[in-house]
Design a protein around this motif. Structure first.
Motif, PDB file in Angstrom:
ATOM      1  N   PHE A 127     -14.672  -0.271 -10.084  1.00  0.00           N
ATOM      2  CA  PHE A 127     -13.897  -1.417  -9.599  1.00  0.00           C
ATOM      3  C   PHE A 127     -13.391  -1.097  -8.193  1.00  0.00           C
ATOM      4  N   CYS A 128     -13.886  -1.860  -7.206  1.00  0.00           N
ATOM      5  CA  CYS A 128     -13.545  -1.604  -5.799  1.00  0.00           C
ATOM      6  C   CYS A 128     -12.583  -2.659  -5.277  1.00  0.00           C
ATOM      7  N   HIS A 129     -11.476  -2.230  -4.710  1.00  0.00           N
ATOM      8  CA  HIS A 129     -10.577  -3.180  -4.047  1.00  0.00           C
ATOM      9  C   HIS A 129      -9.677  -2.403  -3.108  1.00  0.00           C
ATOM     10  N   THR A 130      -9.047  -3.136  -2.180  1.00  0.00           N
ATOM     11  CA  THR A 130      -8.072  -2.497  -1.290  1.00  0.00           C
ATOM     12  C   THR A 130      -6.778  -3.317  -1.253  1.00  0.00           C
ATOM     13  N   ALA A 161     -11.767   1.912   6.304  1.00  0.00           N
ATOM     14  CA  ALA A 161     -11.638   0.621   6.991  1.00  0.00           C
ATOM     15  C   ALA A 161     -10.217   0.081   6.883  1.00  0.00           C
ATOM     16  N   ASP A 162      -9.619   0.225   5.710  1.00  0.00           N
ATOM     17  CA  ASP A 162      -8.245  -0.242   5.468  1.00  0.00           C
ATOM     18  C   ASP A 162      -7.389   0.971   5.122  1.00  0.00           C
ATOM     19  N   PRO A 163      -6.641   1.497   6.088  1.00  0.00           N
ATOM     20  CA  PRO A 163      -5.840   2.690   5.810  1.00  0.00           C
ATOM     21  C   PRO A 163      -4.940   2.505   4.578  1.00  0.00           C
ATOM     22  N   TRP A 164      -4.869   3.559   3.765  1.00  0.00           N
ATOM     23  CA  TRP A 164      -4.152   3.481   2.490  1.00  0.00           C
ATOM     24  C   TRP A 164      -3.625   4.891   2.231  1.00  0.00           C
ATOM     25  N   PRO A 165      -2.320   5.074   2.110  1.00  0.00           N
ATOM     26  CA  PRO A 165      -1.800   6.434   1.918  1.00  0.00           C
ATOM     27  C   PRO A 165      -2.480   7.147   0.734  1.00  0.00           C
ATOM     28  N   VAL A 166      -2.916   8.374   0.967  1.00  0.00           N
ATOM     29  CA  VAL A 166      -3.671   9.116  -0.045  1.00  0.00           C
ATOM     30  C   VAL A 166      -2.904   9.195  -1.370  1.00  0.00           C
ATOM     31  N   ALA A 167      -1.603   9.439  -1.287  1.00  0.00           N
ATOM     32  CA  ALA A 167      -0.805   9.574  -2.517  1.00  0.00           C
ATOM     33  C   ALA A 167      -0.873   8.286  -3.340  1.00  0.00           C
ATOM     34  N   GLU A 168      -0.916   7.140  -2.647  1.00  0.00           N
ATOM     35  CA  GLU A 168      -0.965   5.866  -3.381  1.00  0.00           C
ATOM     36  C   GLU A 168      -2.332   5.634  -4.019  1.00  0.00           C
ATOM     37  N   VAL A 169      -3.389   6.065  -3.336  1.00  0.00           N
ATOM     38  CA  VAL A 169      -4.727   5.956  -3.919  1.00  0.00           C
ATOM     39  C   VAL A 169      -4.796   6.820  -5.185  1.00  0.00           C
TER      40      VAL A 169
END
Ligand SMILES: [Zn+2]
Length: 465
Positions: A127-130, A161-169
């Motif tokens: 499941f892919c989403h940002t 492409a869409d920066p996302w804090p690593v801890a949140e991922v």
């Protein structure tokens, strides 16, 4: 023991030690296969058991769809003229920013219905989403659980492409793992959307997290030539090389595609015990290339078959993917023996289960395994005259031939219809969500949904982002 059920077929393709049986039967109770053998013998052992089926149809293990994206459930039928990178950038990535858990749940139910009705009992989803903070990937578990499907779900994370804090991922991986653990029959893998789609920081953290938690990993590898070129420019090595460098070959790895692989990479994947999923329809629709399936299998790598996502196939018709898997290899290698009906049926059942690490549970009909099975009807043209059941299932059957599907011994499709859900209601429920997603993601140029009906024209405009 609860009620024993017998499922009878003119041919039972066990894909296990019992081989192919003529006028055979499978007996199961409490979700477990008790016996497989000639119908007369099995009926003698369980004289009071109700019998589903007859001496005409074909019974085989439930199909394993080893790779899809339920995140694309509301996006089929768009962008056929785009290459993978264009398609990702213009279609799937904008949509992924707006997916909600409710869209995921309803989409997974809609596509779950399509999977069940094409004979699938187990699906491996990425499941892919940002849509940061939405925990949308958990909706796929909600949906598959509601449909009674067996599955494995990964969150196909990307942050380049869409920066996302690593801890949140990482926190969404953990939330999804927890949701899967609370569901019956749904396993979890850590997802790496694509190696190129992640920053070095997230890629390293993902590999470390998988090792620390004992998680298996699901990713895409070597899907298109541009991927190999960009990876060499970025790191001086291919994406398979990079996966090895960051430690992704040290955990159980399932890699979708592996189209652009050379012999040393095949050997490295085999040494690592990695598995591959071949997605022939998606590879053809995106003009990606031809996976060297025979070479991968000769190296001892389990190769499953996937539909790939509803936006890159664009259907979830597993029987079609199985047929096309054989046709593509025959044509590409100008050799009708390149991949046979028996080969693709093995890949869609036991080998797919092996690729997912589930072969002790499913993939063949044998005592002790879970009762995941499908019955194809013998009263339609596809199986009217069965000369060779394997060839006939692969080349002659479609979802219209699927009579019954059991998952864990529970009948989810009976006589070609969903047992637990109203298909028309699922379709209806998906419509406003698809329209909302198109509007929010700005995909109006790809879709008629955003336009008033009165404005429909005879010649649709070409797709554009
Ligand atoms: Zn994919």
């Amino acid at each position: 023991m609860n009620q024993v059920t017998l499922v009878r077929g003119g041919h039972v393709l066990t894909m296990g030690p019992a081989g192919d049986l003529e006028d055979g039967a499978v007996a199961f109770a409490d979700g477990e296969v008790l016996a497989v053998g000639p119908f007369a013998e099995i009926a003698g052992r369980f004289p009071d058991a109700p019998v589903v089926g007859d001496d005409r149809g074909v019974v085989l293990p439930g199909l394993v769809n080893a790779h899809t994206h339920l995140s694309e459930a509301l996006l089929c039928g768009m962008g056929e003229d785009l290459t993978l990178f264009e398609w990702g950038q213009r279609l799937v990535t904008p949509a992924g920013r707006h997916l909600t858990r409710e869209m995921a749940r309803v989409g997974a139910m809609l596509k779950g219905a399509e999977l069940l009705l094409s004979g699938v009992s187990c699906v491996n989803d990425m499941f892919c989403h940002t849509n940061q903070g939405s925990l949308a990937s958990l909706g796929a578990v909600d949906g598959l659980e509601a449909m009674g499907l067996r599955g494995v779900i990964a969150f196909g994370a990307e942050d380049a492409a869409d920066p996302w804090p690593v801890a949140e991922v990482l926190s969404e991986h953990h939330a999804l793992a927890g949701r899967c653990a609370a569901a019956e029959r749904i396993g979890f893998r850590l997802g790496v959307g694509t190696v190129l789609g992640q920053t070095d920081e997230l890629l390293g953290a993902s590999a470390a997290e998988a090792r620390a938690n004992g998680w298996a990993v699901h990713t895409h590898l070597a899907e298109v030539k541009e991927e190999v070129v960009q990876a060499r420019l970025r790191w001086g090595e291919t994406t398979i090389g990079r996966a090895g460098s960051v430690g992704l070959l040290e955990v159980p790895l399932l890699a979708a595609h592996c189209v652009w692989v050379h012999q040393q990479e095949i050997a490295a994947l085999a040494r690592a015990g990695a598995a591959v999923v071949h997605n022939p329809v998606a590879n053809m629709i995106l003009a990606s290339g031809v996976c060297p399936v025979p070479a991968l299998r000769q190296a001892g790598i389990p190769v499953g078959i996937g539909t790939d996502g509803p936006a890159s196939n664009d259907s979830q018709n597993m029987l079609e993917a199985v047929k096309v898997a054989a046709l593509l290899q025959k044509l590409a290698r100008l050799d009708p023996r390149a991949l046979t009906a028996g080969d693709v049926l093995a890949m869609a059942t036991l080998e797919g289960a092996r690729a997912l690490g589930l072969d002790a549970l499913i993939g063949s009909l044998e005592p002790g395994k879970r009762a995941d099975l499908v019955r194809l009807r013998g009263d339609r043209p596809g199986l009217a005259n069965v000369h060779d059941p394997r060839q006939q299932v692969v080349y002659c059957c479609s979802p219209a031939d699927v009579a019954d599907v059991w998952v864990d011994g529970v009948r989810r499709v009976a006589d070609g219809r969903l047992v637990d859900h109203d298909l028309a209601a699922l379709v209806e429920a998906s419509r406003p969500l698809a329209a909302e997603l198109i509007t929010r993601a700005g995909l109006d140029g790809f879709s008629r949904l955003a336009r008033p009906r009165a404005s429909s024209r005879a010649n649709p405009e070409p797709a554009g982002g």
